[in-house]
Write an enzyme that holds these catalytic residues in place. Structure first.
Site, PDB file in Angstrom:
ATOM      1  N   LYS A  10       0.774  -1.291  -0.119  1.00  0.00           N
ATOM      2  CA  LYS A  10       0.065   0.153   0.167  1.00  0.00           C
ATOM      3  C   LYS A  10       0.846   1.192   0.059  1.00  0.00           C
ATOM      4  O   LYS A  10       2.064   1.287   0.144  1.00  0.00           O
ATOM      5  CB  LYS A  10      -0.845  -0.005   1.114  1.00  0.00           C
ATOM      6  CG  LYS A  10      -1.921  -1.135   0.878  1.00  0.00           C
ATOM      7  CD  LYS A  10      -2.990  -1.010   2.222  1.00  0.00           C
ATOM      8  CE  LYS A  10      -3.996  -2.019   2.256  1.00  0.00           C
ATOM      9  NZ  LYS A  10      -5.199  -1.949   3.263  1.00  0.00           N
ATOM     10  N   TYR A  50     -12.145  -1.794  -4.055  1.00  0.00           N
ATOM     11  CA  TYR A  50     -12.661  -1.789  -2.620  1.00  0.00           C
ATOM     12  C   TYR A  50     -14.447  -1.805  -2.642  1.00  0.00           C
ATOM     13  O   TYR A  50     -15.079  -1.511  -1.631  1.00  0.00           O
ATOM     14  CB  TYR A  50     -12.244  -0.916  -1.531  1.00  0.00           C
ATOM     15  CG  TYR A  50     -10.845  -1.499  -1.088  1.00  0.00           C
ATOM     16  CD1 TYR A  50     -10.898  -2.507  -0.314  1.00  0.00           C
ATOM     17  CD2 TYR A  50      -9.777  -0.670  -1.171  1.00  0.00           C
ATOM     18  CE1 TYR A  50      -9.710  -2.898   0.101  1.00  0.00           C
ATOM     19  CE2 TYR A  50      -8.558  -0.818  -0.365  1.00  0.00           C
ATOM     20  CZ  TYR A  50      -8.515  -2.095   0.093  1.00  0.00           C
ATOM     21  OH  TYR A  50      -7.514  -2.320   0.813  1.00  0.00           O
TER      22      TYR A  50
HETATM   23  P1  ADP Z   1      -8.216  -6.794   5.739  1.00  0.00           P
HETATM   24  O1  ADP Z   1      -7.440  -5.515   4.665  1.00  0.00           O
HETATM   25  O2  ADP Z   1      -7.429  -6.932   6.683  1.00  0.00           O
HETATM   26  O3  ADP Z   1      -8.770  -7.571   4.626  1.00  0.00           O
HETATM   27  P2  ADP Z   1     -10.990  -5.144   5.416  1.00  0.00           P
HETATM   28  O4  ADP Z   1     -11.149  -5.955   4.366  1.00  0.00           O
HETATM   29  O5  ADP Z   1     -11.883  -5.485   6.493  1.00  0.00           O
HETATM   30  O6  ADP Z   1      -9.299  -5.647   6.297  1.00  0.00           O
HETATM   31  O7  ADP Z   1     -10.419  -3.720   5.439  1.00  0.00           O
HETATM   32  C1  ADP Z   1      -9.869  -3.076   4.023  1.00  0.00           C
HETATM   33  C2  ADP Z   1      -9.040  -2.170   4.785  1.00  0.00           C
HETATM   34  O8  ADP Z   1      -9.766  -0.948   4.929  1.00  0.00           O
HETATM   35  C3  ADP Z   1      -8.124  -2.359   5.737  1.00  0.00           C
HETATM   36  O9  ADP Z   1      -6.766  -3.116   5.510  1.00  0.00           O
HETATM   37  C4  ADP Z   1      -7.694  -1.047   6.268  1.00  0.00           C
HETATM   38  O10 ADP Z   1      -6.677  -0.326   5.502  1.00  0.00           O
HETATM   39  C5  ADP Z   1      -9.018  -0.428   6.128  1.00  0.00           C
HETATM   40  N1  ADP Z   1      -9.868  -0.240   7.380  1.00  0.00           N
HETATM   41  C6  ADP Z   1     -10.537  -1.420   7.831  1.00  0.00           C
HETATM   42  N2  ADP Z   1     -11.246  -1.073   8.788  1.00  0.00           N
HETATM   43  C7  ADP Z   1     -10.953   0.113   9.083  1.00  0.00           C
HETATM   44  C8  ADP Z   1     -11.468   1.071  10.123  1.00  0.00           C
HETATM   45  N3  ADP Z   1     -12.266   0.790  10.912  1.00  0.00           N
HETATM   46  N4  ADP Z   1     -11.122   2.429  10.011  1.00  0.00           N
HETATM   47  C9  ADP Z   1     -10.148   2.803   8.896  1.00  0.00           C
HETATM   48  N5  ADP Z   1      -9.731   1.877   7.912  1.00  0.00           N
HETATM   49  C10 ADP Z   1     -10.043   0.755   8.024  1.00  0.00           C
END
Ligand code: ADP
Ligand code: MG
Length: 139
Positions: A10, A50
């Site tokens: 990232k 996303y």
């Molecule tokens: P992962 O990347 O571990 O699969 P998620 O898919 O839940 O996690 O979330 C995607 C990305 O969004 C995370 O890697 C992080 O960069 C961001 N993110 C997740 N939850 C939060 C939050 N509560 N506040 C801010 N950014 C978040």
């Protein structure tokens, strides 16, 4: 089962010159790089990547951040690559990530958490095809 997963180094990690260290850790864990490129996403491209999170409160900030600088995208191949790479990454929140994981070692915050990895075969297939065509994946 030989499997492929999708990885992003990232913007925060690219900015801090951590690409080499993260790739070394990935390779040391037995994950083989079969595709790789550096890109700087537009906000719209980050929103498409996303899209699964579009209803979440952090979507706006997350997509802004993902478009804030260059990233390195890669496809990794190994037995059980998806689970193995998720384990190597560690918990989403670096404060909860286990010792030795990429997020424990390199992340700066919950949002700027250094790396992305697919969480299931379906998301891996979508994410790989979002950034790479078949000719760009070797082997
Ligand atoms: P992962 O990347 O571990 O699969 P998620 O898919 O839940 O996690 O979330 C995607 C990305 O969004 C995370 O890697 C992080 O960069 C961001 N993110 C997740 N939850 C939060 C939050 N509560 N506040 C801010 N950014 C978040
Ligand atoms: Mg996720």
């Amino acid at each position: 089962m030989l499997q492929r997963t999708f990885c992003i180094i990232k913007p925060d990690a690219v900015e801090r010159q951590l690409v080499g260290k993260i790739l070394a850790d990935i390779q040391a864990a037995g994950l083989k790089v079969v595709a790789m490129k550096m890109i700087h996403m537009t906000k719209e491209q980050a929103q498409g990547f996303y899209a699964v999170h579009k209803e979440r409160p952090f979507f706006e900030s997350l997509t802004e951040y993902m478009a804030s600088g260059p990233v390195v995208c890669a496809v990794l191949e190994a037995e059980n690559a998806i689970t193995r790479y998720r384990e190597l990454m560690g918990a989403t929140n670096p404060a909860q990530a286990a010792e030795g994981t990429l997020r424990k070692k390199y992340a700066v915050s919950l949002e700027a958490n250094a790396v992305h990895g697919s969480d299931a075969p379906e998301t891996a297939a979508f994410e790989m095809s979002y950034f790479f065509n078949a000719l760009e994946m070797v082997g």
